[in-house]
Scaffold this active site. Structure first.
Site, short mmCIF file in Angstrom:
data_model
loop_
_atom_site.label_atom_id
_atom_site.label_comp_id
_atom_site.label_asym_id
_atom_site.label_seq_id
_atom_site.Cartn_x
_atom_site.Cartn_y
_atom_site.Cartn_z
N GLY A 201 0.82 -1.20 0.00
CA GLY A 201 0.00 0.00 0.00
C GLY A 201 0.85 1.25 0.00
O GLY A 201 2.04 1.22 0.33
N CYS A 202 0.24 2.37 -0.36
CA CYS A 202 1.00 3.62 -0.52
C CYS A 202 1.46 4.18 0.83
O CYS A 202 2.65 4.47 1.01
CB CYS A 202 0.18 4.64 -1.30
#
Length: 328
Positions: free
Chosen positions: A137-138
């Site tokens: 995920g970012c």
């Protein structure tokens, strides 16, 4: 290798699909074989990703997925659909082990079903041997890169405090009350405080390096009134000097092409449109403050996915990813 890789993208109409196309269309060893989107089937991809006008004549394919993924010569498949869609796709389709699958959703980040968590700065060697990758995920990417050297050195001895802000593209392309311009513009808000879904993968990675790590990670995420980028400010007690901390980080990232330590304060624009992560350290009365900046759509998603593809197929890690930031 020098042969062309035949690539398929599923869920190609969203932000991550568009970013993948922007990178892969100019990747010297990639042929984009198809871009699938039921909702945009038959339309030129540039009608959705309008900056690609003149770059490609590809049309979105709405064909049966089983037929698409069974095509001869397919080397890699990027899954860019929403969370929950990838696990369904993998259950419904018999994907050959000869086809690398790189999933950009959260569905396999706990590494079940033979997926490897694809943070190269954590486990490059495992990625190189894998055919199933769960892209991080970012927020998780930005925060982990701020903490991995401390975990490796056994220096995470207390709770970790995190405040991080992300641009509006982090919420995806579908409209919601908090993505409309009139709400987002000139506005900042907190969401999912202490309960963000990326906490699980962050803890998973830290315990890979330090099995004894059991302290709290207190994470407060913010929505920003800008489009792209993440800034994470992470702090935790540190028993040492600032020079000692910098030495830990420089040693850990010495062979990593995209993560760099800056002696000067950093900002988001330095990394927007790149696959880079910049880090800056400060020490304040025994608290080590680590600032981490990335582009949520490149290093936080599609750029990192291409980085993983390069590793799987034995290409130089930065192939197709030497991108200039939008610094001004």
């Amino acid at each position: 290798m020098t042969d062309q890789l035949n690539i398929g993208i599923i869920g190609g109409a969203g932000y991550t699909g568009g970013e993948l196309l922007r990178i892969l269309l100019h990747h010297p060893f990639v042929n984009v074989q198809f871009v699938h989107s039921k909702s945009h089937a038959g339309k030129p991809v540039w009608t959705t990703h309008t900056d690609l006008l003149g770059d490609t004549d590809l049309l979105f394919s709405g064909d049966d997925l089983a037929a698409l993924v069974a095509q001869d010569g397919l080397d890699a498949l990027f899954l860019c659909s929403g969370h929950g869609a990838s696990v369904t796709f993998m259950a419904e389709h018999d994907i050959s082990d000869d086809i690398a699958v790189i999933d950009l959703s959260a569905d396999f980040r706990d590494e079940h079903d033979d997926f490897v968590y694809g943070l190269p700065e954590l486990q490059r060697e495992r990625i190189q041997e894998a055919t199933r990758i769960a892209n991080p995920g970012c927020f998780a990417t930005s925060i982990q890169l701020a903490l991995l050297p401390l975990a490796k050195a056994g220096k995470l001895t207390d709770d970790v405090q995190v405040s991080a802000i992300t641009g509006s593209t982090g919420a995806g392309q579908a409209l919601s009350p908090t993505t409309h311009f009139t709400w987002r513009n000139n506005n900042v808000s907190i969401y999912k405080a202490f309960s963000h879904q990326h906490l699980a993968e962050i803890r998973q990675s830290l315990t890979m390096l330090d099995p004894d790590f059991s302290h709290a990670i207190n994470f407060v995420p913010y929505r920003g009134d800008f489009t792209r980028g993440i800034m994470a400010n992470v702090y935790t007690p540190f028993s040492g000097t600032l020079d000692e901390a910098k030495a830990l980080y420089r040693t850990y990232y010495a062979d990593q092409p995209f993560t760099h330590l800056s002696d000067s304060p950093i900002d988001v624009k330095q990394v927007v449109n790149t696959n880079k992560c910049f880090l800056h350290l400060e020490l304040h009365e025994g608290q080590l403050l680590i600032t981490s900046v990335i582009d949520n759509l490149t290093k936080g998603a599609s750029g990192q996915a291409v980085q993983n593809m390069n590793l799987i197929f034995g290409l130089p890690e930065d192939t197709g990813l030497k991108l200039k930031s939008v610094a001004f």
